[in-house]
Each structure stands twice: as structure tokens, then as C-alpha cells.
Design a protein around this motif. Structure first.
Motif, mmCIF file in Angstrom:
data_model
loop_
_atom_site.group_PDB
_atom_site.id
_atom_site.type_symbol
_atom_site.label_atom_id
_atom_site.label_comp_id
_atom_site.label_asym_id
_atom_site.label_seq_id
_atom_site.Cartn_x
_atom_site.Cartn_y
_atom_site.Cartn_z
ATOM 1 N N ALA A 185 0.783 -1.328 0.216
ATOM 2 C CA ALA A 185 0.070 -0.047 0.057
ATOM 3 C C ALA A 185 0.922 1.101 -0.215
ATOM 4 C CB ALA A 185 -0.949 0.005 1.145
ATOM 5 N N GLY A 186 2.026 1.232 0.575
ATOM 6 C CA GLY A 186 2.778 2.510 0.849
ATOM 7 C C GLY A 186 2.305 2.923 2.223
ATOM 8 N N SER A 187 1.993 4.218 2.419
ATOM 9 C CA SER A 187 1.553 4.642 3.495
ATOM 10 C C SER A 187 0.189 4.192 3.882
ATOM 11 C CB SER A 187 1.664 6.233 3.436
ATOM 12 O OG SER A 187 0.783 6.691 2.533
ATOM 13 N N GLY A 188 -0.247 4.592 5.110
ATOM 14 C CA GLY A 188 -1.760 3.895 5.567
ATOM 15 C C GLY A 188 -2.754 4.921 5.114
ATOM 16 N N VAL A 189 -3.481 5.710 6.192
ATOM 17 C CA VAL A 189 -4.344 6.576 5.883
ATOM 18 C C VAL A 189 -4.024 7.836 5.283
ATOM 19 C CG1 VAL A 189 -4.350 7.864 8.169
ATOM 20 C CG2 VAL A 189 -6.505 7.180 7.169
ATOM 21 N N LEU A 190 -2.715 8.197 5.473
ATOM 22 C CA LEU A 190 -2.075 9.336 4.789
ATOM 23 C C LEU A 190 -2.440 9.195 3.184
ATOM 24 C CD1 LEU A 190 1.338 10.044 6.412
ATOM 25 C CD2 LEU A 190 -0.710 11.668 5.958
ATOM 26 N N GLY A 191 -2.023 7.946 2.633
ATOM 27 C CA GLY A 191 -2.282 7.929 1.253
ATOM 28 C C GLY A 191 -3.674 7.655 1.021
ATOM 29 N N ASP A 192 -4.362 6.947 1.709
ATOM 30 C CA ASP A 192 -5.942 6.290 1.474
ATOM 31 C C ASP A 192 -6.677 7.515 1.435
ATOM 32 O OD1 ASP A 192 -7.583 4.401 0.769
ATOM 33 O OD2 ASP A 192 -8.065 4.044 2.803
ATOM 34 N N LEU A 193 -6.804 8.098 2.551
ATOM 35 C CA LEU A 193 -7.862 9.458 3.060
ATOM 36 C C LEU A 193 -7.431 10.727 2.834
ATOM 37 C CD1 LEU A 193 -10.100 7.663 5.551
ATOM 38 C CD2 LEU A 193 -10.584 7.911 2.990
ATOM 39 N N MET A 194 -6.072 10.814 3.584
ATOM 40 C CA MET A 194 -5.542 12.251 3.452
ATOM 41 C C MET A 194 -5.219 12.884 2.217
ATOM 42 S SD MET A 194 -4.685 14.709 5.657
ATOM 43 C CE MET A 194 -3.767 14.310 7.262
ATOM 44 N N GLY A 195 -4.853 11.854 1.217
ATOM 45 C CA GLY A 195 -4.699 12.238 -0.105
ATOM 46 C C GLY A 195 -5.900 12.937 -0.833
ATOM 47 N N HIS A 196 -7.072 12.336 -0.534
ATOM 48 C CA HIS A 196 -8.251 13.228 -1.078
ATOM 49 C C HIS A 196 -8.290 14.341 -0.466
ATOM 50 C CE1 HIS A 196 -10.499 9.880 -3.251
ATOM 51 N NE2 HIS A 196 -10.379 9.070 -2.259
ATOM 52 N N LEU A 197 -8.373 14.520 0.744
ATOM 53 C CA LEU A 197 -8.432 15.793 1.540
ATOM 54 C C LEU A 197 -7.424 16.842 0.702
ATOM 55 C CD1 LEU A 197 -9.747 17.649 3.551
ATOM 56 C CD2 LEU A 197 -8.209 16.638 5.453
ATOM 57 N N ILE A 198 -6.289 16.347 0.969
ATOM 58 C CA ILE A 198 -5.423 17.267 0.261
ATOM 59 C C ILE A 198 -5.528 17.850 -1.184
ATOM 60 C CG2 ILE A 198 -2.713 17.555 -0.550
ATOM 61 C CD1 ILE A 198 -2.212 15.280 1.476
ATOM 62 N N ASP A 199 -6.051 17.020 -2.150
ATOM 63 C CA ASP A 199 -6.500 17.188 -3.374
ATOM 64 C C ASP A 199 -7.682 18.098 -3.398
ATOM 65 O OD1 ASP A 199 -6.521 16.939 -6.380
ATOM 66 O OD2 ASP A 199 -8.589 16.437 -5.780
ATOM 67 N N LEU A 200 -8.648 17.958 -2.285
ATOM 68 C CA LEU A 200 -9.667 18.909 -2.091
ATOM 69 C C LEU A 200 -9.455 20.183 -1.796
ATOM 70 C CD1 LEU A 200 -12.617 18.096 -2.507
ATOM 71 C CD2 LEU A 200 -12.827 17.569 -0.210
ATOM 72 N N THR A 201 -8.274 20.481 -0.955
ATOM 73 C CA THR A 201 -7.992 21.811 -0.533
ATOM 74 C C THR A 201 -7.092 22.358 -1.726
ATOM 75 O OG1 THR A 201 -5.963 21.263 0.761
ATOM 76 C CG2 THR A 201 -8.245 20.972 1.816
ATOM 77 N N HIS A 202 -6.244 21.614 -2.318
ATOM 78 C CA HIS A 202 -5.569 22.285 -3.663
ATOM 79 C C HIS A 202 -6.848 22.712 -4.682
ATOM 80 C CE1 HIS A 202 -1.508 19.480 -3.328
ATOM 81 N NE2 HIS A 202 -1.920 20.451 -2.214
ATOM 82 N N TYR A 203 -7.591 21.972 -4.970
ATOM 83 C CA TYR A 203 -8.668 22.235 -5.699
ATOM 84 C C TYR A 203 -9.437 23.561 -5.539
ATOM 85 C CZ TYR A 203 -12.221 21.378 -9.486
ATOM 86 O OH TYR A 203 -13.330 21.491 -10.302
ATOM 87 N N VAL A 204 -9.770 23.621 -4.164
ATOM 88 C CA VAL A 204 -10.511 24.966 -3.463
ATOM 89 C C VAL A 204 -9.587 26.044 -3.357
ATOM 90 C CG1 VAL A 204 -12.217 25.727 -2.170
ATOM 91 C CG2 VAL A 204 -12.602 23.411 -3.145
ATOM 92 N N VAL A 205 -8.557 25.661 -2.706
ATOM 93 C CA VAL A 205 -7.891 27.020 -2.001
ATOM 94 C C VAL A 205 -6.667 27.112 -2.838
ATOM 95 C CG1 VAL A 205 -6.789 27.804 -0.024
ATOM 96 C CG2 VAL A 205 -8.940 26.510 0.188
ATOM 97 N N GLY A 206 -5.803 26.074 -2.914
ATOM 98 C CA GLY A 206 -4.460 26.174 -3.525
ATOM 99 C C GLY A 206 -3.426 25.365 -2.976
#
Ligand code: NAD
Length: 413
Positions: A185-206
Motif C-alpha cells: 500500500a505504501g503509507s496507510g491513512v495518509l495515502g488512503d484518505l488524507m490524499g483525497h483531502l489534500i486534493d480537495l483543498t488544492h482544488y478549492v484553495v491552492g
């Protein structure tokens, strides 16, 4: 009726996501008839024979196989969905690019920023279109909120808060699927769920520029679940206990790009958390963005609602707005507000964006550059969790989150 254009689809891996991608392709002519795109489900691969058979018998693929190379070699396949476990992503995506096939790759793209860089380079070299499965940015309420931010309706953005909390492994008898094994898998929840959240804030904020993080593993071992059986939601009674090799919970403080038009010049700070062992939230994937003139809150558990505070006098607080016709692609799915869209619909929107990009139309879809951008934040967070220090994030240019032409989503960046 629009003229029909057939696009040959190949699928690699028929687990949860493989099924969702397949339904999304099948939905395209139903929800977007005006596009004239007719996906043809050509061939699907899974090493579990029963799943390859399911792809033919139930999902409607013309052929099933246990060897993914057959999918990439098939002359009628134009686009490939890669829904395999993470450890196979880099190899399969690079093979797909070498075969000249556009690919829609599930997140996280690679297990590390290095693997994702290799995928990105291969796609660039081959000149193939890519997409990465960051579905939450497709929620109509998020599209609407993003526009409010871009139009300056929240004023100067001050801070961001997000928590992606799931309970899929809250039970200690929850299966040790491939997600808990570092090599797979690589990382655990960082890759699994945090990645989604990071993308969401990249998309909305920068873009996130700097990060400090802490992680923890709440359960050090779990009962094993064999590959190709069940799902990661499974509870295994009296199973063989094996070690959990990656994190269950992660929290990060991040700094976004410095606003250049701000009076104060103070950075936009975010606090972002993710957990796969939360007791209470089921799939509570929430993001909040605060500005000098308003704020919004959104949570996937109520994905058709947006909590909005705009130019309010003090003490007025939030208004709950229900997604409706003026929100993203909402009216494609339902005729009026109050009748909710669901998770599969987000993937149908993602399939539409991917297929439009494949056909040469700009669709602002999440692609491998966005995957790389999220992966670099995760890698920096892993380093920070180990060292205890802030880590800079190497920036990726030309992401769709930034609006490819260099236009950042948020006015004050
Ligand atoms: N975007 C999202 O919201 C979301 C949600 C869930 C999963 N995912 C991602 O989707 C991917 C798949 O996750 P899942 O939950 O569907 O996993 P899963 O365990 O349900 O399915 C994985 C499938 O891959 C098959 N497989 C293993 N080795 C293979 C090989 N060599 N060739 C072909 N198939 C092989 C397995 O037999 C299994 O059927 C992961 O990368 C995951 O992170 C994304």
C-alpha cells in the motif's frame, strides 16, 4: 441524438473500485447523451478468476482474463481503468502509457512521490491522457463552493480545516487487507484518505507548500484477509494475526501559498486530519474554508448540502443550502434540490471528465500531476512525522487544481 463515438474500455482489477468504474462508464450514455460517447466494455482482468468471470457475466465486459497485459495489448482498448492495489499502480500505469493507452488510475497514484513521478514522466513521454480518482472534487456542492472562493465571496482566505474520518477499521477484528502492508500500500491513512483531502483543498484553495505532521497506529496487528477476497470493511473472526505496517491516524498543519494581495501578508494555515479507525463517523469526509467575509463547511456524509455563511452580520451563522440545478452537474442526475446524488454519481462525473479529456476536450479533471502534487505532500508529511520538523513541498506545475493555464483557484493567491 448526437452522433455516437465508441470508446473501447479495458479494466484492470475487479474489486470495489473496478466495479464502480465499470458502472460509471455504463452510465455515460444515460446521464450525458448529448456527448455522444458510447463506452464499449471490451476486456477486464483480475488475478482472482471468479472476479474476471463476474466482469463478463455481470458487468458486461466482452472478455475476462487473469493477465492484465492482455488488456493493454488488446487493439480495441482505447482507455484503461487501473483499479489494482497500490503496489501495482506504477508498473501497470507505465505499461499502459508505453502501450499508448490513456489511463484512469485510482488514488493514491504511486506508493510514493518517486513512483508517481515515474508514472507522470511515462505519461508525458507517451503523450497519453491520465486521470486520478480524486472523486470528492466532483461533488456539485464542492464545485459551487470552489467558485465562491474563486470569486472572492469569502473575502481573503484565512484558514482551512479538514477531517476525513472513516470507521472502516475501527473494529480491531477489522481485516488486515493489502492496505495495512507497507510493500502493498505504501503509507496507510495518509495515502488512503488524507490524499483525497489534500486534493480537495488544492482544488478549492491552492497548493500546500509546507507541512508538519504526526501519525499513530492504534492497532498494531489485525487478522489477515487474503488478496482478492472480501473488502477492507470485512470483520475476520479468529483470523491469523499479522502486523499493521502503516499509520491509522494522521494529523497535519499545513501552510498554503502566500497570498500576494493580502493586507496582512499572513499565510493561509490548514489543519488536516485523517483516520481509518474513528468510532462514530462512518465516512465523514469534511472540509471547511474560512475567509474574512464568510466561510463554508461540507461533509461527504451530507454531500448534497453546503453550510454557508456569506457577508453575514455577526451572530447570524450558517445557512444550509441544498445542492440544486446551479451546483455543478447536479441537474444531470436529479431534476431538483432535495433528491440526493450518491457516491457512484461522483465517479460518473469523473468518467465523463476523463473521456472528454481523452477525446481532446479540456475538462479540468484530476490527472497524474494532481496525483503527484498530493503524493508530494504525503511524502513530506511522512518525513515530518519521523523528524518532527516542518518540511517544504516541491511544487508541481500545471496541475488541473491550479487551472492548467496557471490560474489559481483562489483569487488571493
Ligand atoms: N477513489 C476512491 O474513493 C477509492 C475508494 C476505494 C479504493 N480506491 C483505490 O482503488 C484501488 C483498489 O481498491 P479496492 O478497494 O477496489 O481494492 P480491492 O481489494 O477491493 O480490489 C483489488 C482487486 O485487485 C485484484 N488484483 C490483485 N492483483 C492483481 C493483478 N496482478 N492483476 C489484476 N488484478 C489484481 C484483486 O484480486 C482484487 O480483486 C486502490 O488503489 C484504492 O486506494 C479508491
Amino acid at each position: 441524438m448526437a452522433e455516437q463515438q465508441t470508446v473501447g474500455v479495458g479494466l484492470i482489477s475487479v474489486g470495489w473500485m473496478g466495479k464502480v468504474h465499470s458502472r460509471a462508464y455504463a452510465n455515460i450514455p444515460v446521464f450525458y447523451p448529448e456527448l455522444g460517447i458510447k463506452p464499449r466494455l471490451v476486456i477486464a482482468a483480475d488475478t482472482a478468476e471468479d472476479r474476471a468471470e463476474y466482469a463478463v457475466d455481470v458487468l458486461g465486459y466482452e472478455k475476462g482474463t487473469t493477465d492484465y497485459h492482455e488488456v493493454l495489448d488488446h487493439p480495441d482498448v482505447d482507455v484503461v481503468s487501473i483499479c489494482a492495489p497500490n503496489f501495482l499502480h506504477a508498473q501497470i500505469a507505465q505499461d499502459a502509457a508505453a502501450a499508448g493507452k490513456a489511463f484512469w488510475l485510482e488514488k493514491p497514484a504511486g506508493r510514493s512521490a518517486e513512483e508517481t513521478q515515474a508514472i507522470s514522466d511515462a505519461a508525458d513521454r507517451a503523450g497519453v491522457v491520465s486521470a486520478v480518482g480524486f472523486n470528492y472534487r466532483n461533488a456539485p456542492a464542492i464545485e459551487y463552493a470552489r467558485q465562491l472562493v474563486a470569486d472572492g465571496k469569502l473575502g481573503r482566505i484565512t484558514n482551512v480545516r479538514g477531517a476525513f474520518f472513516a470507521d472502516y477499521s475501527a473494529d480491531p477484528r477489522g481485516a488486515l487487507s493489502w492496505r495495512f502492508v507497507r510493500d502493498l500500500a505504501g503509507s496507510g491513512v495518509l495515502g488512503d484518505l488524507m490524499g483525497h483531502l489534500i486534493d480537495l483543498t488544492h482544488y478549492v484553495v491552492g497548493p500546500v507548500q509546507e507541512v508538519t505532521a504526526a501519525t499513530s497506529t492504534v492497532y498494531s496487528e489485525r487478522p489477515e484477509l487474503p488478496m482478492g477476497s472480501g473488502t477492507h470493511f470485512a470483520i475476520v473472526e479468529n483470523g491469523d494475526m499479522k502486523p499493521v505496517e502503516n499509520e491509522d491516524y494522521a494529523s497535519m498543519i499545513v501552510r498554503y501559498a502566500q497570498p500576494d494581495s493580502s493586507d496582512s501578508g499572513s499565510p493561509v494555515i490548514g489543519t488536516l486530519e485523517a483516520s481509518r479507525v474513528a468510532n462514530g463517523p462512518r465516512a465523514s469526509y469534511g472540509v471547511e474554508v474560512y475567509g474574512t467575509e464568510g466561510s463554508f463547511r461540507w461533509d461527504f456524509e451530507r454531500m448534497n448540502e453546503l453550510q454557508l455563511a456569506l457577508n453575514t452580520a455577526p451572530h447570524v451563522g450558517y445557512t444550509t443550502v441544498m445542492a440544486g440545478a446551479e451546483f455543478g452537474d447536479f441537474s444531470v442526475f436529479q431534476p431538483g434540490a432535495g433528491t440526493p446524488m450518491g457516491y457512484d454519481d461522483l465517479k460518473t462525473i469523473e468518467a465523463k471528465k476523463f473521456l472528454l479529456a481523452f477525446l481532446g476536450q479540456d475538462s479540468q479533471h484530476a490527472d497524474i500531476k494532481d496525483g503527484l502534487s498530493a503524493n508530494r505532500v504525503v511524502s513530506a508529511a511522512e518525513k515530518s512525522a519521523e523528524s518532527g520538523s516542518w518540511q517544504k513541498v516541491d511544487q508541481v506545475s500545471n496541475t488541473s487544481a491550479q487551472g492548467k493555464g496557471g490560474k489559481l483557484p483562489c483569487k488571493n493567491f
